[in-house]
Design an enzyme around this catalytic site. Structure first.
Site, mmCIF file in Angstrom:
data_model
loop_
_atom_site.group_PDB
_atom_site.id
_atom_site.type_symbol
_atom_site.label_atom_id
_atom_site.label_comp_id
_atom_site.label_asym_id
_atom_site.label_seq_id
_atom_site.Cartn_x
_atom_site.Cartn_y
_atom_site.Cartn_z
ATOM 1 N N PHE A 1 34.208 43.299 47.443
ATOM 2 C CA PHE A 1 32.657 42.274 47.763
ATOM 3 C C PHE A 1 32.105 42.141 47.287
ATOM 4 C CE2 PHE A 1 28.279 42.246 49.817
ATOM 5 C CZ PHE A 1 28.483 41.049 49.967
ATOM 6 N N GLN A 2 31.158 41.068 46.592
ATOM 7 C CA GLN A 2 30.669 40.699 45.177
ATOM 8 C C GLN A 2 31.586 41.656 43.893
ATOM 9 O OE1 GLN A 2 26.578 41.979 47.099
ATOM 10 N NE2 GLN A 2 26.488 40.006 47.349
ATOM 11 N N GLU B 1 17.575 35.623 40.308
ATOM 12 C CA GLU B 1 17.878 36.089 38.961
ATOM 13 C C GLU B 1 17.631 35.666 37.559
ATOM 14 O OE1 GLU B 1 20.061 36.317 41.601
ATOM 15 O OE2 GLU B 1 19.971 38.122 41.920
ATOM 16 N N LYS C 1 29.041 51.317 40.507
ATOM 17 C CA LYS C 1 27.629 52.037 42.043
ATOM 18 C C LYS C 1 27.680 53.522 41.950
ATOM 19 C CE LYS C 1 25.773 51.450 46.334
ATOM 20 N NZ LYS C 1 26.381 50.494 48.158
ATOM 21 N N MET D 1 14.745 13.020 28.533
ATOM 22 C CA MET D 1 15.844 13.135 27.212
ATOM 23 C C MET D 1 16.985 12.558 27.412
ATOM 24 S SD MET D 1 15.374 13.629 24.211
ATOM 25 C CE MET D 1 14.105 15.246 23.718
HETATM 26 C C1 LIG Z 1 20.725 23.148 32.838
HETATM 27 C C2 LIG Z 1 20.587 21.888 32.014
HETATM 28 N N1 LIG Z 1 21.130 20.992 33.046
HETATM 29 C C3 LIG Z 1 21.099 19.834 32.266
HETATM 30 C C4 LIG Z 1 20.431 19.613 30.742
HETATM 31 C C5 LIG Z 1 20.508 18.622 30.085
HETATM 32 N N2 LIG Z 1 19.656 17.419 30.224
HETATM 33 C C6 LIG Z 1 18.201 17.599 29.048
HETATM 34 S S1 LIG Z 1 16.901 17.135 28.822
HETATM 35 C C7 LIG Z 1 17.021 16.934 30.708
HETATM 36 C C8 LIG Z 1 15.710 15.967 31.019
HETATM 37 C C9 LIG Z 1 14.499 17.533 31.333
HETATM 38 O O1 LIG Z 1 14.244 15.877 32.283
HETATM 39 P P1 LIG Z 1 12.650 16.893 32.196
HETATM 40 O O2 LIG Z 1 12.206 18.563 32.982
HETATM 41 O O3 LIG Z 1 12.017 16.034 33.722
HETATM 42 O O4 LIG Z 1 12.155 16.710 31.145
HETATM 43 P P2 LIG Z 1 11.743 15.083 30.365
HETATM 44 O O5 LIG Z 1 13.327 15.131 29.217
HETATM 45 O O6 LIG Z 1 11.694 13.938 31.210
HETATM 46 O O7 LIG Z 1 10.003 15.828 29.055
HETATM 47 C C10 LIG Z 1 18.638 17.394 30.906
HETATM 48 C C11 LIG Z 1 18.647 17.031 32.057
HETATM 49 C C12 LIG Z 1 19.854 20.647 30.570
HETATM 50 N N3 LIG Z 1 19.682 21.374 29.015
HETATM 51 N N4 LIG Z 1 19.750 21.834 30.825
#
Ligand SMILES: Cc1ncc(C[n+]2csc(CCOP(=O)(O)OP(=O)(O)O)c2C)c(N)n1
Length: 600
Positions: free
Chosen positions: A125-126, A63, A175, A491
């Site tokens: 449920f759900q 979803e 529902k 990042m």
């Molecule tokens: C759902 C979610 N979980 C954690 C984060 C924290 N976060 C921000 S950037 C990042 C790393 C992203 O890694 P990647 O997709 O490999 O991209 P890159 O930065 O290496 O280009 C994380 C864990 C987030 N923004 N969203």
């Protein structure tokens, strides 16, 4: 989207079930695509959906994918995106994309089944109180327990989602309301007495703003996503060229003003260009249009643009003076504000009050020329992610739609692709939702099947939602995905390098392994896509061109890049924009040129 336009007048009153009434309402409103997954509580709605000639249902794998696809569709087309899920876990899986759409003001309608009305509140449920859960992350939500209300509520939901400041609306339908007999007639009258978003700006405020603009010496047009939502890119360009001031476009507004335009200084904020960040910081007048002084743009708020008078135009009065006090607040639709502002500035000019920004432009151009965006090659000879993204942008061109995940690759995609047209850049700006790119690209491609749609994703993000590539393969949605595969949560790793003494706690996605894990080429193949891999700079263009030549299946390109590349410039979180760094421990040198701006 003005919903009223899509009404078909004069239908007779027809007897049908609540579920049929739901499908008919969606058809009459003009929805054409629903992304979703069925389950017990929403099942009655899926039966008439099976027969609909006007609604295409796309069966996603999760979803969350349905919600982001609805967002991608809405961002690419300007129309309301629709997603559907069952009660409980189906509905809660929509929470992230709903929050994402809320933060980025995206018009989507999420329809969820709810347990029968008699069971609500019994921990059936759900059962999940999805209205309660999404209260703070929806523009509005409805719980429908009476079948007769379905057409009116759907009409109101689409209207609320798409008017004023757009946003997500949730319609939760019990529902038994879906199963109950009802009558259907169209159109229906909305009952929203307290909802009157004001689009028309106040003339006095606009005139005041125009006076400030012609008197300013160092103005900046600070353009946000609201300008795109108002479909005002052409009007913005006319205003900008009339005034002649520098323009900066936020992460949500990339494409609202052509990157190649000489007045464009780039993106502001944490990873903005030196010219954009500095111009905002040193200006004497901010003309903020459809933007919200987000912390990623302002840096440490108390030090932000200390000498600036602020004109702030936004359709949402709650944004005005929320973070930064507005000297001239203007509440209104960005297109109307821009058009009125242009007329008011023109009158000032006709009366002989010509702005003079020559001195300011000397500074801005100097920053632009002295500190262009760039990168240094990887010391271990590995592929530079920035180079991959720049070449992708050049080869795919300015008509393509680019959809990013969240992380370093997102910032590079914003920095190194030249956006020349509105609605060619789609990303998760406010919530920063990893996993956004693949499903949002799917939605964008469904909304604009003739457009070339490239998702630029990180290997971390890709592993969150890549299962929607199976949906794309089955449904004939040939998106292209560039996985910028640095083997890490880049990042976060960058922050560990800079602020945690290079202690890489839990950011190495392969835990030191050197094999492809997962093997994205094999994974693509397993999902019915074409998988390609590129590991050397010499192969970048040929690989992209090969991907561009495949249009009968989704394509995944695994670009294996170095893991040490960093996103620059950077304003570290919580610090002042004055402390922008162009590389590690390297600040731009402003001392030589600041001082009084005087025009010759
Ligand atoms: C759902 C979610 N979980 C954690 C984060 C924290 N976060 C921000 S950037 C990042 C790393 C992203 O890694 P990647 O997709 O490999 O991209 P890159 O930065 O290496 O280009 C994380 C864990 C987030 N923004 N969203």
């Amino acid at each position: 989207m003005p919903i009223a336009r899509t009404y078909r007048k004069g239908s007779a009153v027809t007897e049908m079930s609540g579920a049929q009434s739901l499908v008919r309402s969606l058809e009459e409103i003009g929805a054409d695509v629903v992304f979703g997954i069925p389950g017990g509580a929403i099942l009655p709605a899926y039966d008439p959906l099976f027969d609909s000639q006007r609604l295409r249902h796309i069966l996603v794998r999760h979803e969350q994918g349905a919600g982001h696809a609805a967002t991608g569709y809405a961002q690419a087309t300007g129309r309301v995106g629709v997603c559907m899920a069952t009660s409980g876990p189906g509905a809660t899986n929509l929470v992230t994309p709903i929050a994402d759409a809320y933060m980025d003001s995206v018009p989507i309608v999420a329809i969820t089944g709810q347990v029968p009305s008699g069971a609500i509140g019994t921990d059936a449920f759900q059962e999940a109180d999805i209205c309660g859960i999404t209260m703070p992350i929806t523009k509005h939500n409805f719980l429908v327990q009476n079948a007769d209300e379905i057409p009116r509520v759907l009409t109101e939901a689409f209207h609320i989602a798409s008017s004023g400041r757009p946003g997500p609306v949730l319609v939760d339908i019990a529902k038994d309301a879906l199963q109950a007999p009802t009558t259907f007639s169209w159109p229906v009258e909305m009952q929203l007495p307290g909802y009157r978003p004001s689009a028309r700006p106040h003339g006095k405020q606009v005139r005041e703003a125009a006076r400030l603009i012609v008197d300013a010496k160092k103005p900046v047009l600070y353009v946000g996503g609201g300008v795109l939502k108002a479909r005002a890119a052409a009007e913005l360009r006319a205003l900008a060229e009339l005034i002649g001031a520098p323009v900066i476009t936020t992460l949500m507004a990339r494409g609202a003003f052509p990157d190649s335009h000489p007045q464009h200084l780039g993106m502001p904020g944490m990873h903005g260009s030196v010219a954009a960040v500095t111009a905002l910081q040193k200006c004497d007048l901010i003309i903020a249009l459809g933007t919200r002084f987000d912390d990623r743009v302002t840096g440490k708020l108390s030090t932000f643009a200390p000498d600036a008078t602020v004109i702030h135009a936004d359709i949402d009065p709650a944004e005005i003076s929320k973070n930064r006090n507005a000297d001239v607040p203007i509440v209104g639709d960005a297109r109307e504000v821009i058009v009125d502002l242009a007329a008011a500035v023109k009158s000032e000019m006709d009366a002989g009050r010509q702005p003079d920004y020559a001195g300011w432009w000397r500074l801005c151009n100097d920053w632009k020329n002295r500190y262009p965006l760039g990168w240094s090659e990887e010391s271990d000879g590995s592929l530079s992610p920035q180079q991959v993204i720049q070449h992708l942008g050049r080869i795919a061109g300015p008509e393509a739609v680019y959809v990013a995940g969240v992380g370093q690759h997102q910032m590079w995609a914003s920095q190194f692709i030249s956006y020349e047209n509105p609605y060619t850049w789609i990303n998760s700006g406010g919530l920063g939702t990893m996993g956004f790119a693949v499903p949002a690209a799917m939605g964008a491609k469904v909304g604009r099947p003739d457009a070339l749609v490239w998702a630029i994703d990180g290997d971390g993000c890709f592993q969150m939602t890549n299962q929607e590539l199976t949906t794309c393969a089955i449904e004939g949605i040939p998106i292209k995905v560039a996985v910028i595969n640095n083997g890490s949560l880049g990042m976060v790793r960058q922050w560990q390098t800079l602020f945690y003494g290079s202690r890489y706690s839990n950011t190495d996605l392969k835990a030191g392994r050197t094999t492809y894990l997962p093997d994205f080429v094999k994974l693509a193949d397993a999902m019915g896509c074409v998988g390609l891999r590129c590991e050397s700079a010499d192969d970048i263009d040929a690989t992209i061109e090969k991907a561009m030549g495949i249009n009968d299946a989704p394509v995944v390109v695994d670009f294996v890049v170095g893991k040490d590349a960093m996103v620059w410039p950077m304003v570290a979180a919580g610090t002042s924009n004055d402390d922008i760094k162009v590389a590690r421990d390297m600040a731009p040198d402003f001392d030589y040129e600041m001082g009084e701006v005087v025009s010759e």
